[in-house]
Motif scaffolding. Structure first.
Motif, PDB file in Angstrom:
ATOM      1  N   SER A 233      -0.471  16.668   4.618  1.00  0.00           N
ATOM      2  CA  SER A 233      -1.947  16.845   4.414  1.00  0.00           C
ATOM      3  C   SER A 233      -1.304  17.716   3.222  1.00  0.00           C
ATOM      4  O   SER A 233      -0.096  19.018   3.265  1.00  0.00           O
TER       5      SER A 233
ATOM      6  N   GLY B 233       0.938  -1.057  -0.225  1.00  0.00           N
ATOM      7  CA  GLY B 233      -0.038  -0.149   0.111  1.00  0.00           C
ATOM      8  C   GLY B 233       0.679   1.067   0.149  1.00  0.00           C
ATOM      9  O   GLY B 233       2.081   0.930   0.168  1.00  0.00           O
ATOM     10  N   LYS B 234       0.463   2.919   0.041  1.00  0.00           N
ATOM     11  CA  LYS B 234       0.947   3.269  -0.188  1.00  0.00           C
ATOM     12  C   LYS B 234       0.993   4.097   1.744  1.00  0.00           C
ATOM     13  O   LYS B 234       1.107   3.338   2.770  1.00  0.00           O
ATOM     14  N   ARG B 235       2.037   5.092   1.264  1.00  0.00           N
ATOM     15  CA  ARG B 235       2.494   5.669   2.957  1.00  0.00           C
ATOM     16  C   ARG B 235       1.182   6.486   3.636  1.00  0.00           C
ATOM     17  O   ARG B 235       0.692   7.199   2.503  1.00  0.00           O
ATOM     18  N   GLU B 236       1.527   5.861   4.281  1.00  0.00           N
ATOM     19  CA  GLU B 236       0.170   6.577   4.651  1.00  0.00           C
ATOM     20  C   GLU B 236       0.597   8.143   5.951  1.00  0.00           C
ATOM     21  O   GLU B 236      -0.380   8.863   5.952  1.00  0.00           O
ATOM     22  N   ASP B 237       1.848   8.664   6.348  1.00  0.00           N
ATOM     23  CA  ASP B 237       1.810  10.025   7.064  1.00  0.00           C
ATOM     24  C   ASP B 237       2.355  10.983   6.138  1.00  0.00           C
ATOM     25  O   ASP B 237       3.447  11.624   6.766  1.00  0.00           O
ATOM     26  N   TYR B 238       1.655  10.896   5.152  1.00  0.00           N
ATOM     27  CA  TYR B 238       2.553  12.250   4.183  1.00  0.00           C
ATOM     28  C   TYR B 238       2.219  13.383   5.077  1.00  0.00           C
ATOM     29  O   TYR B 238       0.576  12.938   5.298  1.00  0.00           O
TER      30      TYR B 238
ATOM     31  N   ARG C 159       2.659  17.879  14.238  1.00  0.00           N
ATOM     32  CA  ARG C 159       3.806  17.366  13.773  1.00  0.00           C
ATOM     33  C   ARG C 159       4.767  17.862  13.302  1.00  0.00           C
ATOM     34  O   ARG C 159       4.947  18.838  13.149  1.00  0.00           O
TER      35      ARG C 159
END
Ligand SMILES: O=c1ccn([C@H]2C[C@H](O)[C@@H](COP(=O)(O)O)O2)c(=O)[nH]1
Ligand SMILES: [Zn+2]
Length: 162
Positions: free
Chosen positions: A10, A3-8, A156
């Motif tokens: 926003s 799957g794709k990275r999730e912590d990119y 973040r």
């Protein structure tokens, strides 16, 4: 790993991050302001930060906030980040664009924002909210249909090695 990275980042984190990075270029010892102008389809159009105009040396012109004479203060010389970002754009019209900025725009920047056709302002800090300048800025933006809202911090932390 499929799957794709999730912590990119926003979109808001990305654009406010770019605005704040741009502000790090400012030589103002007290308040560094950064701005990033973005199209409706999330393309970065321009950036700016507060500083003196071209030809006015950062080392010769004053950074003081107070002085016996206003000519000894930065206020009469500094170009604000938002105006610099608007002036730095040489691609045509900014109509319909969004503007990310680390400090709520003053009344002079509000005039430029409105006249440039920018429709949305996303700001981080509003520390001068009680000043006539910012009250006037909000009055003008309200009258002109420029929406503004505070950037929702995600807290973040990003680290960039340079
Ligand atoms: O709309 C704005 C308002 C202010 N700035 C810049 C101008 C000055 O360099 C600093 C403010 O300095 P203080 O010492 O906090 O008064 O912020 C701007 O870029 N855009
Ligand atoms: Zn301003």
């Amino acid at each position: 790993m499929s799957g794709k990275r999730e912590d990119y980042l926003s979109w808001d984190e990305y654009f406010m991050g770019v605005a704040k990075l741009s502000g790090m270029r400012s030589k103002d010892p007290n308040t560094q302001v950064g701005c990033c102008i973005v199209s409706q389809d999330n393309k970065i159009l321009s950036m700016g930060y507060n500083g003196f105009p071209i030809g006015c040396s950062d080392d010769d012109f004053p950074w003081a906030r107070e002085g016996d004479d206003s000519l000894e203060t930065k206020y009469v010389y500094s170009t604000h980040s938002e105006l610099n970002a608007i002036l730095n754009y040489n691609g045509g019209s900014l109509a319909g664009a969004k503007l990310y900025v680390s400090l709520f725009p003053c009344n002079e920047c509000a005039k430029a924002i409105i006249q440039a056709g920018i429709k949305e302002v996303i700001f981080e800090c509003d520390k001068y909210a009680d000043t006539a300048s910012v009250v006037a800025s909000k009055k003008m933006m309200d009258a002109s249909g420029v929406r503004y809202h505070r950037y929702q911090r995600t807290n973040r932390e990003i680290q960039i090695q340079l």
